[in-house]
Motif scaffolding. Structure first.
Motif, PDB file in Angstrom:
ATOM      1  N   ARG B  53       0.830  -1.199   0.000  1.00 18.47           N
ATOM      2  CA  ARG B  53       0.000   0.000   0.000  1.00 18.47           C
ATOM      3  C   ARG B  53       0.865   1.250   0.000  1.00 18.47           C
ATOM      4  N   ASN B  54       2.182   1.040  -0.111  1.00 18.87           N
ATOM      5  CA  ASN B  54       3.085   2.181  -0.198  1.00 18.87           C
ATOM      6  C   ASN B  54       2.811   2.940  -1.493  1.00 18.87           C
ATOM      7  N   TYR B  56       4.615   4.954  -2.851  1.00 21.89           N
ATOM      8  CA  TYR B  56       5.843   4.988  -3.631  1.00 21.89           C
ATOM      9  C   TYR B  56       6.155   3.568  -4.072  1.00 21.89           C
ATOM     10  N   ARG B 189       9.363  -4.070   6.250  1.00 24.22           N
ATOM     11  CA  ARG B 189      10.569  -4.804   6.017  1.00 24.22           C
ATOM     12  C   ARG B 189      11.785  -3.950   6.172  1.00 24.22           C
ATOM     13  N   PRO B 190      12.784  -4.510   6.845  1.00 23.77           N
ATOM     14  CA  PRO B 190      14.019  -3.812   7.067  1.00 23.77           C
ATOM     15  C   PRO B 190      14.771  -3.505   5.788  1.00 23.77           C
ATOM     16  N   ASN B 191      15.554  -4.376   5.405  1.00 26.88           N
ATOM     17  CA  ASN B 191      16.714  -4.113   4.600  1.00 26.88           C
ATOM     18  C   ASN B 191      16.482  -3.894   3.132  1.00 26.88           C
ATOM     19  N   ASP B 228       9.985  -3.963  11.602  1.00 29.13           N
ATOM     20  CA  ASP B 228      10.424  -2.621  12.005  1.00 29.13           C
ATOM     21  C   ASP B 228       9.474  -1.514  11.585  1.00 29.13           C
ATOM     22  N   GLY B 229       8.292  -1.881  11.120  1.00 25.75           N
ATOM     23  CA  GLY B 229       7.326  -0.841  10.808  1.00 25.75           C
ATOM     24  C   GLY B 229       7.534  -0.152   9.475  1.00 25.75           C
ATOM     25  N   ASP B 230       8.537  -0.547   8.725  1.00 27.16           N
ATOM     26  CA  ASP B 230       8.766   0.078   7.425  1.00 27.16           C
ATOM     27  C   ASP B 230       8.044  -0.686   6.318  1.00 27.16           C
ATOM     28  N   THR B 231       6.989  -0.103   5.785  1.00 24.29           N
ATOM     29  CA  THR B 231       6.260  -0.746   4.697  1.00 24.29           C
ATOM     30  C   THR B 231       7.039  -0.605   3.405  1.00 24.29           C
ATOM     31  N   THR B 233       8.345  -0.854  -0.619  1.00 25.09           N
ATOM     32  CA  THR B 233       7.855  -0.387  -1.914  1.00 25.09           C
ATOM     33  C   THR B 233       7.494  -1.531  -2.842  1.00 25.09           C
ATOM     34  N   SER B 310       7.000  -0.707  18.923  1.00 17.39           N
ATOM     35  CA  SER B 310       7.723   0.131  19.882  1.00 17.39           C
ATOM     36  C   SER B 310       9.185  -0.303  20.018  1.00 17.39           C
ATOM     37  N   PRO B 311      10.121   0.574  19.689  1.00 15.56           N
ATOM     38  CA  PRO B 311      11.537   0.218  19.862  1.00 15.56           C
ATOM     39  C   PRO B 311      11.863  -0.088  21.330  1.00 15.56           C
ATOM     40  N   ASN B 405      21.508  -3.110   9.092  1.00 19.03           N
ATOM     41  CA  ASN B 405      20.980  -2.010   8.292  1.00 19.03           C
ATOM     42  C   ASN B 405      21.922  -0.827   8.173  1.00 19.03           C
TER      43      ASN B 405
END
Lengths: 410, 410
Positions: B53-54, B56, B189-191, B228-231, B233, B310-311, B405
């Motif tokens: 749903r990004n 970008y 996803r992280p990397n 890690d909360g990063d959606t 691309t 939450s980190p 990372n």
């Protein structure tokens, strides 16, 4: 190591007439630590505040709200302990905060509702009220107008340097002073889960506009910083006007003197807020994220926070690695539903990295590398869909962040 | 080290009749790496998919959407490269994805719209189309029905083990097979900023319900994980029915056979999704976050994700430190505006930590410590305001996450 931040010099912090600060060692959690502070106001001061939006707010935050909303009696003192946040403590926690207020009120000969309590430290442990109450007389005895530097130390937890800032300005023909202190990391705090900010002026401001003043100052400073995206249970920001200066009372922030005062106070608020980021847990870089070209300021803020919160973006800054696609990905998931990626521009300081949503053909990796190595970096994104802008300040995510938060308490 | 996850054995992965997989080394980014895979479908297969749903989103995601939405011609093949995500690449990136489809279509004697392209790897670098096109004949030549294990390897990036799962079930009196592979870390996803999942069955399912099937399966599996909360691309999840099994075509997921098939496919989807978390960057623990007692499933999910992102919570798990107030703080800022903290209960596995919003008087730190040391932990929160529930799976935040990372790319 904080990023370009050193401890304030006591002589740079102007006293605010009508306000005294006292600090002592109460042994709240550990011995030999300045962990209890009081802030005493002469009669006639105006006070406004904003608190965490965390629904799981700490007991002292609940008591502060009651005392401010009650509004029957003017606030005359504040009491701040470190070492224990008095959050997640249920009904006994609320009682402990009330007992602290009652004890200080008795010492000062005022009503308990005229006291605001603040706590910062570990969550979910019971507040040692007895030790706090026992420490109050020493804190009061220590109270002096020129004690800001000591108070900045007295409210520290995992902060590595005390944070204070002060200036003098002219409002309505009178010279006024604005001095403030802060600790911890903003609306969004790693370790001890608390940021506190206290900002005082001797300017004359009616009680009626204090809440608005606190809100607007927070909105331009503490509500624009993030370290790790964790909104604390205890965040509190208090604005005090002692009403001692020699000018007409300010009854509207839209008046010329109101705007002048707000501008001066915003400078101090931003310095205090940015100091928290510069001293963020494990921070090695101070990053300004500015988003232009939005339809609304709100969507610019969403995009700026998405960038500032992304662990991938933050680790790339830590590594000085211009892996800048991570910034684009964060903008993409920021929640702007009709975003057109083909209009996005990205700059790293003066380097134009992305144009029309793709890599700028003129961009060279070495240019990005050069900026990424700096201790202070500005990321600027243009969304290409309007005239609004917003800015957020943050730091990188380093090994020390993990160490500090994994080791804390254990 | 992945958490309780080992590479699948090739003999455990049942072939799906009507589907062949081929893998080769195309040298997309580095030499001697299986980085190009094709997935070839016999005529008559049904295909559904969900994508990131990004906003970008990557060029191949845009092309996949076009080809699926066009719907003129059935999908006959998929092509997947690692090493380069073809994201943030603007118009040339879109052309590169289209050129890849055209080349594979020509090799197979089908139309370009019958191909779905997928890319995973670094963002904002141009896709080396020539190398991919040159590798296609070898990938096609390698294609076999029993090649799932090799394909699971062929789509890996920073994954440390290949991810695949397979089962056989009975649907409408017929034996059917469900086999799938995945890589990378979910919607989040992280990397390399990409998760991919491919799930195939030989069951007979009408094309008309495939989009719904993909959505519902993702919703119960890949849309419930976070590292890690990063959606990303590039996130893509594809569901294939080759329509070879011996039963009546399923035209509704609400039918008895439809429900049986979905249940079987959900088992495989969850295994693949959880495998991604178990192999999350730097993961040392696998954590199930379950939130009960909500008014809606949506608010339970908000609270579960707040905890899982939450980190502070994640570093506490890494340290095996029962600093559980951090979980309460996360619930508090999850966005449930009328949450009553006095009704919250918190359990760590079987240990009752918080009652009525405060520390359970019977709770002993040693009990929390015992659970925190485990490799698999269930956090259960009861919001005390309704009957809804939701569950999210995540991992901890360790030094290795930062190392991976920060070092990636450089």
């Amino acid at each position: 190591m904080p990023v370009n931040l050193t401890a304030p010099r006591a002589e740079d912090l102007h006293p605010v007439q009508g306000l005294r600060l006292g600090v002592t060692e109460a042994g709240v959690r550990k011995a030999n630590r300045k962990d209890l502070s009081v802030l005493l106001l002469d009669e006639g001061a105006s006070v406004g505040a904003v608190f965490t939006r965390n629904r799981y707010c700490a007991a002292p935050v609940q008591v502060c709200r009651e005392h401010l909303e009650g509004g029957q009696a003017a606030i005359r003192a504040m009491v701040i302990n470190t070492g224990n946040a008095n959050a997640g403590t249920g009904a006994p926690g609320l009682q402990a905060a009330r007992d602290t207020c009652a004890a200080l009120a008795k010492e000062l000969g005022v009503q308990p509702q005229q006291i605001l309590p603040f706590s910062t430290g570990v969550i979910m442990e019971n507040l040692p009220v007895d030790r706090i109450v026992a420490g109050l007389p020493a804190a009061i005895a220590n109270a002096q107008p020129d004690n800001w530097a000591q108070a900045a130390e007295g409210i520290m937890t995992t902060d590595t340097v005390p944070k204070a800032y002060s200036l003098q300005a002219e409002v309505d023909g009178a010279s006024i002073t604005v001095t403030g202190i802060s600790k911890g990391a903003g609306m969004i705090r790693p370790n001890m889960a608390t940021m506190l900010g206290f900002l005082a002026t001797d300017a004359r401001v009616s009680q009626g506009v204090m809440a608005q003043l606190a809100r607007e100052l927070a909105d331009g400073s503490f509500n624009r910083i993030t370290i790790d995206g964790d909104t604390s249970t205890n965040d509190s920001f208090v604005v005090i006007a002692t009403n001692k200066a020699d000018h007409e009372e300010i009854t509207s922030l839209d008046s010329v003197p109101g705007q002048a005062l707000k501008a001066a106070m915003l400078v101090v608020s931003r310095q205090l807020a940015q100091a928290i980021v510069r001293d963020g847990e494990g921070a090695t870089k101070f990053i300004t994220v500015r988003v232009d070209g939005g339809k609304t300021q709100e969507e610019c803020r969403l995009a700026a926070y998405a960038i500032a919160h992304s662990p991938l973006v933050k680790t790339a800054f830590f590594a000085s690695d211009p892996n800048l696609g991570r910034i684009l990905a964060a903008v993409g998931y920021a929640g702007i539903d009709d975003l057109d990626q083909g209009r996005i521009e990205l700059y790293l300081d003066d380097v134009h990295v992305v144009t029309q949503g793709g890599r700028n053909p003129a961009y060279q990796e070495e240019q990005g590398q050069r900026v990424m190595k700096q201790a202070e970096i500005t990321v600027r994104v243009d969304l290409g869909r309007g005239e609004a802008s917003d800015t957020v300040w943050t730091c990188d995510l380093s090994h020390d962040y993990v160490s500090i938060n994994a080791d804390y308490r254990s």
